[in-house]
Write a protein that holds these residues in place. Structure first.
Motif, mmCIF file in Angstrom:
data_model
loop_
_atom_site.group_PDB
_atom_site.id
_atom_site.type_symbol
_atom_site.label_atom_id
_atom_site.label_comp_id
_atom_site.label_asym_id
_atom_site.label_seq_id
_atom_site.Cartn_x
_atom_site.Cartn_y
_atom_site.Cartn_z
ATOM 1 N N TYR A 177 1.016 -1.182 -0.105
ATOM 2 C CA TYR A 177 -0.120 0.004 0.084
ATOM 3 C C TYR A 177 0.789 1.254 -0.013
ATOM 4 N N GLU A 178 2.108 1.195 0.220
ATOM 5 C CA GLU A 178 2.950 2.387 -0.018
ATOM 6 C C GLU A 178 2.805 3.476 -0.736
ATOM 7 N N HIS A 179 2.327 3.138 -2.151
ATOM 8 C CA HIS A 179 2.231 3.871 -3.340
ATOM 9 C C HIS A 179 0.741 4.338 -3.542
ATOM 10 N N LEU A 180 -0.135 3.666 -2.759
ATOM 11 C CA LEU A 180 -1.703 4.024 -3.042
ATOM 12 C C LEU A 180 -1.787 5.320 -3.164
ATOM 13 N N LEU A 181 -1.513 6.304 -2.686
ATOM 14 C CA LEU A 181 -1.944 7.647 -2.944
ATOM 15 C C LEU A 181 -0.846 8.716 -3.185
ATOM 16 N N ASP A 182 0.081 8.184 -4.128
ATOM 17 C CA ASP A 182 1.188 8.914 -4.691
ATOM 18 C C ASP A 182 0.350 10.035 -5.771
ATOM 19 N N PHE A 183 0.974 11.216 -5.595
ATOM 20 C CA PHE A 183 0.391 12.312 -6.219
ATOM 21 C C PHE A 183 1.234 12.473 -7.635
ATOM 22 N N SER A 293 -3.835 -8.232 4.656
ATOM 23 C CA SER A 293 -2.504 -7.632 4.999
ATOM 24 C C SER A 293 -1.774 -7.121 3.651
ATOM 25 N N GLY A 294 -0.909 -6.152 4.058
ATOM 26 C CA GLY A 294 -0.202 -5.416 2.745
ATOM 27 C C GLY A 294 1.317 -5.608 2.774
ATOM 28 N N ASN A 295 1.435 -7.255 3.015
ATOM 29 C CA ASN A 295 2.667 -7.681 3.057
ATOM 30 C C ASN A 295 3.177 -8.309 1.581
ATOM 31 N N GLY A 296 2.321 -8.167 0.669
ATOM 32 C CA GLY A 296 2.561 -8.522 -0.965
ATOM 33 C C GLY A 296 3.434 -7.502 -1.540
ATOM 34 N N LYS A 297 3.882 -7.973 -2.836
ATOM 35 C CA LYS A 297 4.317 -6.878 -3.487
ATOM 36 C C LYS A 297 3.821 -5.629 -3.770
ATOM 37 N N GLU A 298 4.730 -4.652 -3.701
ATOM 38 C CA GLU A 298 4.081 -3.264 -4.106
ATOM 39 C C GLU A 298 3.459 -2.984 -5.566
ATOM 40 N N MET A 299 2.492 -2.061 -5.457
ATOM 41 C CA MET A 299 1.663 -1.626 -6.682
ATOM 42 C C MET A 299 2.866 -1.351 -7.801
ATOM 43 N N THR A 300 2.163 -1.837 -9.113
ATOM 44 C CA THR A 300 2.957 -1.294 -10.303
ATOM 45 C C THR A 300 2.612 0.016 -10.594
ATOM 46 N N ARG A 301 3.515 0.617 -11.505
ATOM 47 C CA ARG A 301 3.162 2.181 -11.927
ATOM 48 C C ARG A 301 1.623 2.015 -12.652
ATOM 49 N N GLU A 302 1.276 1.022 -13.589
ATOM 50 C CA GLU A 302 0.104 0.968 -14.180
ATOM 51 C C GLU A 302 -1.082 1.016 -13.373
ATOM 52 N N GLU A 303 -0.970 0.132 -11.893
ATOM 53 C CA GLU A 303 -2.010 0.233 -11.072
ATOM 54 C C GLU A 303 -2.087 1.609 -10.527
ATOM 55 N N ILE A 304 -1.068 2.250 -10.090
ATOM 56 C CA ILE A 304 -1.114 3.594 -9.402
ATOM 57 C C ILE A 304 -1.763 4.553 -10.328
ATOM 58 N N ALA A 305 -1.378 4.291 -12.039
ATOM 59 C CA ALA A 305 -1.644 5.388 -12.963
ATOM 60 C C ALA A 305 -3.359 5.369 -13.050
ATOM 61 N N ASP A 306 -3.732 3.771 -12.823
ATOM 62 C CA ASP A 306 -5.391 3.563 -12.967
ATOM 63 C C ASP A 306 -5.920 4.248 -11.917
ATOM 64 N N ILE A 307 -5.540 4.338 -10.798
ATOM 65 C CA ILE A 307 -6.065 4.845 -9.320
ATOM 66 C C ILE A 307 -6.189 6.482 -9.665
ATOM 67 N N GLN A 308 -5.235 6.966 -10.271
ATOM 68 C CA GLN A 308 -4.837 8.515 -10.579
ATOM 69 C C GLN A 308 -6.007 8.853 -11.555
ATOM 70 N N ASP A 309 -6.175 7.976 -12.642
ATOM 71 C CA ASP A 309 -7.126 8.404 -13.755
ATOM 72 C C ASP A 309 -8.449 8.458 -13.317
ATOM 73 N N ASN A 310 -8.825 8.301 -12.062
ATOM 74 C CA ASN A 310 -10.482 8.271 -11.481
ATOM 75 C C ASN A 310 -10.856 9.690 -11.330
ATOM 76 N N MET A 311 -9.747 10.566 -11.118
ATOM 77 C CA MET A 311 -10.239 12.204 -10.977
ATOM 78 C C MET A 311 -10.736 12.642 -12.113
ATOM 79 N N SER A 312 -11.911 13.295 -11.999
ATOM 80 C CA SER A 312 -12.980 13.794 -13.076
ATOM 81 C C SER A 312 -12.117 15.123 -13.178
ATOM 82 N N ASP A 313 -12.873 15.617 -14.284
ATOM 83 C CA ASP A 313 -12.488 17.341 -14.744
ATOM 84 C C ASP A 313 -13.690 18.194 -14.207
#
Length: 354
Positions: A177-183, A293-313
């Motif tokens: 979950y470390e990069h879940l809320l990356d800006f 638990s969040g002990n699995g491997k960290e999120m990929t760049r694609e997963e992080i980008a998918d989250i960030q793409d959810n902001m509307s205009d």
């Protein structure tokens, strides 16, 4: 009820078969299927007078009490506000379930926090509800002092982000979950505001909520108190904030006081009522484990980008409006609220989500 009486009696004599029949009945639309399955399996045991006698006795007992046309046993669930809110929540069910997956938190718990906040807003401004929220079945989005559909304050959201990165923190959720809320930008304050005050897409509000629940649970667990099976306490702690989350042996349900139809409830009690009510169980089912638990491997760049793409205009109110003394919006929409600290603050509801 007669069928359940027969099944309950059957469970006393043939529990394995009763369990299988019960599970099958839950996935079948045929109301006579329970009787058919019991009769089919009884062919292998022949006549069982003890079972027959017990089954008839149980059925007679149940039928001796007539069915009464009572309203919902939970008073606030008899209100028009709740009926409207249910429909609004179902509209956001995909986002709530996705937030649960992303944060490792049972979506039903995130929904319970949402209900506590929205019930408060629906009842604190009756005219707004009658004019907008009720007819179109939408969630209220806050944009002053507390943000989004869950009323998350800026300093709370900032703390959530810091806990995700700090491996030494008692709130640390794990590498996954470390990069879940990356800006995406360097202006974190404005980007955070845009995330939470989004009228069309509430995913970030739900993600922050899930993180608060997960982080608070871990804080208590590391202190020796496992409250993962105490949703009422977790809802209370979500409401009062990190500053009042002090692990102890005898926590109590509480939080902000919310008046619904003349009765006063606490924020924690509202969430508790919903969680165990069975309402919306098909949309938000109970997980076997409430936290992953969040002990699995960290999120990929694609997963992080998918989250960030959810902001509307969508257009958002100007950030900082809440601090202007000449704001007519502030004058018209002031409410009193207690959460995140012991002192009351002025709260404003100025936006509606379509």
């Amino acid at each position: 009820m007669s069928q359940y009486a027969r099944l309950a009696a059957y469970a006393r004599f043939y529990p394995v078969n009763a369990r299988l029949i019960m599970h099958a009945a839950q996935h079948c639309d045929d109301p006579t299927m329970v009787d058919k399955m019991i009769r089919a399996s009884m062919m292998y045991v022949g006549d069982n007078p003890e079972y027959t006698k017990f089954s008839q006795k149980l059925e007679t007992l149940i039928n001796s009490q007539p069915v009464t046309d009572n309203p919902h046993i939970i008073p606030w669930m008899n209100t028009v506000e709740w009926e409207a809110l249910k429909q609004a929540i179902v509209k956001d069910s995909a986002l709530l379930n996705e937030a649960g997956r992303l944060t490792g938190v049972e979506p039903r718990m995130i929904a319970a926090c949402l209900i506590g906040e929205q019930i408060r807003l629906f009842n604190s401004n009756r005219e707004t509800f009658k004019k907008y929220l009720g007819p179109v079945k939408v969630l209220s989005v806050q944009s002053q002092f507390s943000y989004g559909v869950n009323g998350i304050k800026n300093h709370t959201a900032e703390a959530v982000e810091q806990h995700l990165k700090d491996t030494t923190s008692e709130y640390y959720m794990g590498k996954r979950y470390e990069h879940l809320l990356d800006f995406e930008t360097e202006n974190h304050v404005d980007e955070r505001y845009r995330r939470l005050v989004d009228y069309r897409n509430h995913l970030y509000s739900f993600i922050y909520t899930g993180c608060i629940l997960h982080q608070t649970m871990l804080q208590w667990k590391r202190a020796g108190y496992d409250i993962s099976d105490r949703p009422d306490i977790l809802f209370t702690l979500f409401n009062v904030g990190f500053s009042q989350s002090e692990p102890k042996a005898d926590p109590r349900c509480g939080g902000s006081h919310i008046n619904v139809a003349g009765q006063t409830y606490t924020f924690g009690a509202i969430g508790f009522d919903f969680y165990y009510s069975g309402e919306l169980a098909e949309t938000f089912p109970f997980w076997k484990e409430r936290f992953i638990s969040g002990n699995g491997k960290e999120m990929t760049r694609e997963e992080i980008a998918d989250i960030q793409d959810n902001m509307s205009d969508c257009a958002r109110p100007q950030r900082g409006l809440e601090y202007r003394k000449d704001s007519t919006d502030a004058t018209d929409n002031a409410q009193t609220r207690h959460d995140d600290n012991d002192e009351p603050e002025t709260q404003f509801t100025s936006a509606i989500s379509y």
